[in-house]
Scaffold this motif. Sequence first.
Motif, mmCIF file in Angstrom:
data_model
loop_
_atom_site.group_PDB
_atom_site.id
_atom_site.type_symbol
_atom_site.label_atom_id
_atom_site.label_comp_id
_atom_site.label_asym_id
_atom_site.label_seq_id
_atom_site.Cartn_x
_atom_site.Cartn_y
_atom_site.Cartn_z
ATOM 1 N N GLU A 48 41.203 -12.525 41.063
ATOM 2 C CA GLU A 48 39.771 -12.577 42.181
ATOM 3 C C GLU A 48 41.358 -13.693 43.335
ATOM 4 O O GLU A 48 41.056 -13.483 44.686
ATOM 5 C CB GLU A 48 39.336 -13.575 42.152
ATOM 6 C CG GLU A 48 37.888 -12.706 42.093
ATOM 7 C CD GLU A 48 37.523 -12.251 42.561
ATOM 8 O OE1 GLU A 48 37.370 -11.747 43.877
ATOM 9 O OE2 GLU A 48 36.457 -11.388 42.085
ATOM 10 N N LEU A 49 41.840 -14.429 42.163
ATOM 11 C CA LEU A 49 42.930 -15.205 43.224
ATOM 12 C C LEU A 49 43.922 -14.279 44.627
ATOM 13 O O LEU A 49 44.458 -14.692 45.275
ATOM 14 C CB LEU A 49 44.196 -16.103 42.435
ATOM 15 C CG LEU A 49 43.019 -17.592 41.757
ATOM 16 C CD1 LEU A 49 44.080 -17.961 40.562
ATOM 17 C CD2 LEU A 49 42.463 -18.431 42.842
ATOM 18 N N ILE A 50 44.308 -12.901 43.456
ATOM 19 C CA ILE A 50 45.273 -12.295 44.641
ATOM 20 C C ILE A 50 44.671 -11.793 45.325
ATOM 21 O O ILE A 50 44.938 -11.522 46.421
ATOM 22 C CB ILE A 50 45.750 -11.266 43.323
ATOM 23 C CG1 ILE A 50 46.777 -11.832 42.438
ATOM 24 C CG2 ILE A 50 45.908 -9.742 44.482
ATOM 25 C CD1 ILE A 50 47.195 -10.997 41.420
ATOM 26 N N ALA A 51 43.155 -10.974 45.096
ATOM 27 C CA ALA A 51 42.155 -10.965 46.733
ATOM 28 C C ALA A 51 41.723 -11.943 47.120
ATOM 29 O O ALA A 51 41.716 -12.068 48.260
ATOM 30 C CB ALA A 51 40.403 -10.039 45.688
ATOM 31 N N LEU A 52 42.027 -12.662 46.781
ATOM 32 C CA LEU A 52 42.016 -14.073 48.299
ATOM 33 C C LEU A 52 42.950 -14.312 48.775
ATOM 34 O O LEU A 52 43.329 -14.661 50.129
ATOM 35 C CB LEU A 52 41.619 -15.391 47.336
ATOM 36 C CG LEU A 52 41.575 -16.601 48.385
ATOM 37 C CD1 LEU A 52 40.559 -16.844 50.070
ATOM 38 C CD2 LEU A 52 41.502 -18.352 47.576
ATOM 39 N N ALA A 53 44.265 -14.356 48.177
ATOM 40 C CA ALA A 53 45.520 -14.554 49.304
ATOM 41 C C ALA A 53 45.656 -12.948 50.447
ATOM 42 O O ALA A 53 46.056 -13.481 50.583
ATOM 43 C CB ALA A 53 46.477 -14.095 48.263
ATOM 44 N N VAL A 54 45.482 -11.860 49.606
ATOM 45 C CA VAL A 54 45.299 -10.863 50.465
ATOM 46 C C VAL A 54 44.506 -10.914 51.688
ATOM 47 O O VAL A 54 44.514 -10.350 52.544
ATOM 48 C CB VAL A 54 44.976 -9.731 49.552
ATOM 49 C CG1 VAL A 54 44.928 -8.171 50.580
ATOM 50 C CG2 VAL A 54 46.369 -9.160 49.025
ATOM 51 N N SER A 55 43.113 -11.366 51.540
ATOM 52 C CA SER A 55 41.768 -11.525 52.151
ATOM 53 C C SER A 55 42.441 -12.185 53.415
ATOM 54 O O SER A 55 42.134 -12.261 54.771
ATOM 55 C CB SER A 55 40.400 -12.199 52.170
ATOM 56 O OG SER A 55 40.349 -11.719 50.812
ATOM 57 N N ILE A 56 43.173 -13.785 52.977
ATOM 58 C CA ILE A 56 43.722 -14.610 53.414
ATOM 59 C C ILE A 56 44.910 -13.550 54.470
ATOM 60 O O ILE A 56 44.463 -14.211 56.110
ATOM 61 C CB ILE A 56 44.405 -16.065 53.338
ATOM 62 C CG1 ILE A 56 43.231 -17.012 52.394
ATOM 63 C CG2 ILE A 56 44.856 -17.153 54.610
ATOM 64 C CD1 ILE A 56 43.460 -17.495 51.552
ATOM 65 N N THR A 57 45.394 -12.788 54.048
ATOM 66 C CA THR A 57 46.579 -12.746 54.784
ATOM 67 C C THR A 57 45.976 -11.564 56.178
ATOM 68 O O THR A 57 46.687 -12.141 56.907
ATOM 69 C CB THR A 57 47.581 -11.548 53.603
ATOM 70 O OG1 THR A 57 48.049 -12.579 53.205
ATOM 71 C CG2 THR A 57 48.372 -10.638 54.888
ATOM 72 N N THR A 58 44.822 -10.476 55.279
ATOM 73 C CA THR A 58 44.517 -10.006 56.527
ATOM 74 C C THR A 58 43.437 -10.739 56.800
ATOM 75 O O THR A 58 43.170 -9.669 58.080
ATOM 76 C CB THR A 58 43.758 -8.381 56.002
ATOM 77 O OG1 THR A 58 42.218 -8.855 55.420
ATOM 78 C CG2 THR A 58 44.959 -7.435 54.622
ATOM 79 N N GLN A 59 43.073 -11.539 56.724
ATOM 80 C CA GLN A 59 42.059 -12.518 57.658
ATOM 81 C C GLN A 59 40.751 -11.950 58.158
ATOM 82 O O GLN A 59 40.313 -11.833 58.681
ATOM 83 C CB GLN A 59 42.342 -12.871 59.257
ATOM 84 C CG GLN A 59 44.255 -13.907 59.577
ATOM 85 C CD GLN A 59 44.618 -14.036 60.718
ATOM 86 O OE1 GLN A 59 44.686 -12.965 61.582
ATOM 87 N NE2 GLN A 59 44.863 -14.702 60.967
ATOM 88 N N CYS A 60 40.634 -11.583 56.679
ATOM 89 C CA CYS A 60 38.838 -11.076 56.138
ATOM 90 C C CYS A 60 38.431 -11.878 56.175
ATOM 91 O O CYS A 60 37.645 -12.837 55.220
ATOM 92 C CB CYS A 60 38.887 -9.759 55.234
ATOM 93 S SG CYS A 60 37.249 -9.292 55.045
ATOM 94 N N VAL A 61 37.085 -12.251 57.228
ATOM 95 C CA VAL A 61 36.483 -14.068 56.893
ATOM 96 C C VAL A 61 35.390 -13.379 55.937
ATOM 97 O O VAL A 61 35.322 -14.192 55.279
ATOM 98 C CB VAL A 61 35.930 -14.263 58.256
ATOM 99 C CG1 VAL A 61 36.854 -14.567 58.614
ATOM 100 C CG2 VAL A 61 35.017 -13.373 58.623
ATOM 101 N N TYR A 62 35.361 -12.343 55.873
ATOM 102 C CA TYR A 62 34.218 -11.433 54.434
ATOM 103 C C TYR A 62 34.651 -12.050 53.085
ATOM 104 O O TYR A 62 34.459 -12.433 52.189
ATOM 105 C CB TYR A 62 33.630 -10.220 54.582
ATOM 106 C CG TYR A 62 32.506 -10.229 56.173
ATOM 107 C CD1 TYR A 62 31.669 -10.231 55.907
ATOM 108 C CD2 TYR A 62 33.189 -9.461 56.943
ATOM 109 C CE1 TYR A 62 30.724 -10.448 57.677
ATOM 110 C CE2 TYR A 62 32.790 -9.436 58.627
ATOM 111 C CZ TYR A 62 31.736 -9.792 58.795
ATOM 112 O OH TYR A 62 31.124 -9.997 59.567
ATOM 113 N N CYS A 63 35.644 -11.482 53.105
ATOM 114 C CA CYS A 63 36.945 -11.231 51.811
ATOM 115 C C CYS A 63 36.740 -12.880 51.592
ATOM 116 O O CYS A 63 36.642 -12.860 50.235
ATOM 117 C CB CYS A 63 37.709 -10.214 51.727
ATOM 118 S SG CYS A 63 37.569 -8.855 52.565
#
Length: 112
Positions: A48-63
């Motif tokens: 989940e922390l990996i997914a959060l970092a990727v989400s921040i990088t891709t700037q997906c607000v939903y993710c």
Amino acid sequence: MSEYFESTDRQYTQVYKEHTPDILAAFATFDEAVFAREGRAIPLKYRELIALAVSITTQCVYCIDGHSKNAVKAGADEAELAEAAWVATAIRAGGGYTHGRLAFKLSGAHEH
């Protein structure tokens, strides 16, 4: 909250259900496997922390919304969320740095 991120946005999943239910089902099954609580080599909190970092990088607000909450549910604390955000920031900045080098290469200006 941004105008494009509203709590009612989930209603638009109906479009997928109507037109591509097979793909939606396959995606849901895949996502469930990736984020299964047990049976993976990397503990759920870290996935989940990996997914959060990727989400921040891709700037997906939903993710960002979902994975930050899921990381906390899986045992992450604010310090871990902060470090995941900084990892994402470093990788994103590194991308800008290296793509800048690519711009120099592709521009041909260096050859003059």
